[in-house]
Design a protein around this motif. Structure first.
Motif, PDB file in Angstrom:
ATOM      1  N   UNK A 158      90.768  52.456 -57.657  1.00  0.00           N
ATOM      2  CA  UNK A 158      92.085  53.039 -57.378  1.00  0.00           C
ATOM      3  C   UNK A 158      92.200  53.543 -55.945  1.00  0.00           C
ATOM      4  N   UNK A 159      91.053  53.786 -55.290  1.00  0.00           N
ATOM      5  CA  UNK A 159      91.081  54.341 -53.938  1.00  0.00           C
ATOM      6  C   UNK A 159      90.736  53.323 -52.853  1.00  0.00           C
ATOM      7  N   UNK A 160      90.631  52.050 -53.234  1.00  0.00           N
ATOM      8  CA  UNK A 160      90.366  51.018 -52.235  1.00  0.00           C
ATOM      9  C   UNK A 160      88.956  51.020 -51.692  1.00  0.00           C
ATOM     10  N   UNK A 161      88.021  51.537 -52.478  1.00  0.00           N
ATOM     11  CA  UNK A 161      86.609  51.540 -52.092  1.00  0.00           C
ATOM     12  C   UNK A 161      85.900  50.437 -52.869  1.00  0.00           C
ATOM     13  N   UNK A 182      89.424  47.039 -63.288  1.00  0.00           N
ATOM     14  CA  UNK A 182      90.507  47.946 -62.912  1.00  0.00           C
ATOM     15  C   UNK A 182      91.167  47.547 -61.592  1.00  0.00           C
ATOM     16  N   UNK A 183      90.999  46.271 -61.230  1.00  0.00           N
ATOM     17  CA  UNK A 183      91.683  45.742 -60.054  1.00  0.00           C
ATOM     18  C   UNK A 183      90.983  45.971 -58.735  1.00  0.00           C
ATOM     19  N   UNK A 184      89.765  46.500 -58.766  1.00  0.00           N
ATOM     20  CA  UNK A 184      89.028  46.763 -57.536  1.00  0.00           C
ATOM     21  C   UNK A 184      88.270  45.545 -57.036  1.00  0.00           C
ATOM     22  N   UNK A 185      87.483  45.760 -55.987  1.00  0.00           N
ATOM     23  CA  UNK A 185      86.710  44.676 -55.375  1.00  0.00           C
ATOM     24  C   UNK A 185      85.229  45.047 -55.362  1.00  0.00           C
ATOM     25  N   UNK A 186      84.382  44.009 -55.345  1.00  0.00           N
ATOM     26  CA  UNK A 186      82.942  44.254 -55.371  1.00  0.00           C
ATOM     27  C   UNK A 186      82.193  43.173 -54.613  1.00  0.00           C
ATOM     28  N   UNK A 187      80.999  43.549 -54.159  1.00  0.00           N
ATOM     29  CA  UNK A 187      80.070  42.611 -53.528  1.00  0.00           C
ATOM     30  C   UNK A 187      78.765  42.685 -54.306  1.00  0.00           C
TER      31      UNK A 187
END
Length: 380
Positions: A158-161, A182-187
């Motif tokens: 939710x916080x763009x992290x 939840x729509x976030x991004x990951x590496x």
């Protein structure tokens, strides 16, 4: 996709090629070569045509034993033409290859000693431009540790992290799954090749949606490697702005991958550590004052941006002084602004040109015209 001669040379001599038993250069050997070439104002492409006698003279940064090993490996690989076929096939399959010249600064926090010659990747590399929270922990973490990790990763989304992790079961997969769902991004830096990962439908969907980036230095079809699992810990700790240690035991007779990665981070001071829970390793980190208790992402990034704020404040003050000095010379504000922006643009273009021509060399301040009051007030 077209590759430069530097990239072709890097891949030919450093990759684990499928169709040959020849041995690639180690990262230590490659760094020695790059440094030696740099001393003679040469780049890796020179290796494609340089004979053994010339290479021996060039290797000024290598020991006698290193020279023999390096020359033997270079000679064995130079005769091969299959590396370009492999490169083309990799791209055809939808993977990418990220060479050092393309790696973002957060990966280069590793310093040249640890930065690999290249990564294989699947996904959008621009994900690495976001604020990043590394998440590490045990495969057998308890339910409370997993629940807390899930909440933190959801908050990150939710916080763009982005979440950076190793993709193992337990803490790693909990963090990645929670942020992606939840729509976030990951590496993910897995301990095996990428081929196994992209076979999973949900992984392909997240990659297609621009949410997931997977990176590895292992061959695409490489199986899980315990030793590489240890080595790749640095790829999680160094690029992160902060690292959450969610669960860890202390290495004893049997090494703990999480704990060894934490120790390496503390030794090289890559990223600040935050902890949750009360597992053995967490208690020691808190008692030794080596990590802070995780409270919230706002708390983490407030602390980690204080240094940046001080630097920004100094820059703003210098710009203010520069403008005031120019005004005292009789220049109006519009002229100052135009000249200032022109100089910034000129310097940016020079740096971009420098990095495209010399991707393996670190620029010195004298390589570029520095922004100064003299530059402003002497313009016509």
């Amino acid at each position: 996709m077209r590759f430069t001669d530097n990239e072709k040379a890097t891949y030919l001599f450093c990759a684990q090629l499928s169709q040959t038993r020849t041995i690639p250069l180690t990262i230590l050997e490659w760094n020695t070569i790059v440094k030696s070439l740099g001393c003679h104002k040469l780049q890796p492409e020179a290796l494609l045509s340089m004979d053994s006698a010339a290479l021996l003279n060039i290797l000024t940064q290598a020991t006698t034993s290193q020279k023999t090993k390096i020359i033997n490996k270079i000679e064995a690989r130079r005769k091969l033409g299959i590396s370009m076929l492999e490169l083309e096939e990799i791209i055809h399959q939808g993977y990418g290859i990220m060479f050092r010249s393309e790696m973002p600064q957060r990966i280069k926090k590793l310093t040249q000693k640890y930065v690999p010659a290249f990564f294989y990747y699947a996904g959008d590399p621009s994900i690495l431009s976001y604020r990043a929270l590394g998440v590490v922990g045990a495969r057998d973490a308890n339910s409370d540790e997993l629940a807390q990790t899930e909440i933190i990763a959801r908050e990150a989304a939710t916080q763009g992290v982005i979440i950076i992790s190793g993709g193992a079961r337990g803490i790693d997969s909990t963090a990645v799954d929670s942020t992606l769902q939840n729509g976030g991004k990951a590496v993910i830096f897995p301990a095996d090749g990428l081929a196994k990962w992209v076979k999973k439908r949900e992984i392909r969907e997240y990659i297609k949606n621009g949410q997931l980036l997977i990176m590895s230095t292992q061959k695409l079809d490489a199986p899980f490697s315990g030793s590489y699992a240890m080595q790749r810990n640095k790829f999680i700790h160094a690029p992160s702005d902060a690292v959450l240690v969610a669960s860890s035991r202390i290495s004893g007779e049997k090494s703990s991958g999480t704990w060894e990665g934490v120790k390496e981070n503390l030794n090289l001071q890559w990223s600040p550590l935050y902890v949750i829970g009360n597992s053995e390793g967490i208690v020691k980190l808190k008692n030794d004052g080596k990590a802070k208790l995780f409270i919230s992402l706002e708390d983490v990034y407030k602390v980690n941006t204080q240094g940046s704020s001080k630097i920004l404040s100094k820059i703003n003050q210098k710009i203010k002084d520069l403008v005031e000095c120019a005004e005292s010379e009789g220049m109006d504000k519009k002229t100052i602004e135009k000249l200032f922006l022109d100089q910034l643009d000129s310097q940016f273009k020079l740096e971009k040109k420098y990095h495209s021509e010399k991707p393996y060399q670190t620029p010195k301040s004298e390589d570029f015209e520095q922004l100064s009051i003299e530059g402003l007030v002497t313009k016509d």
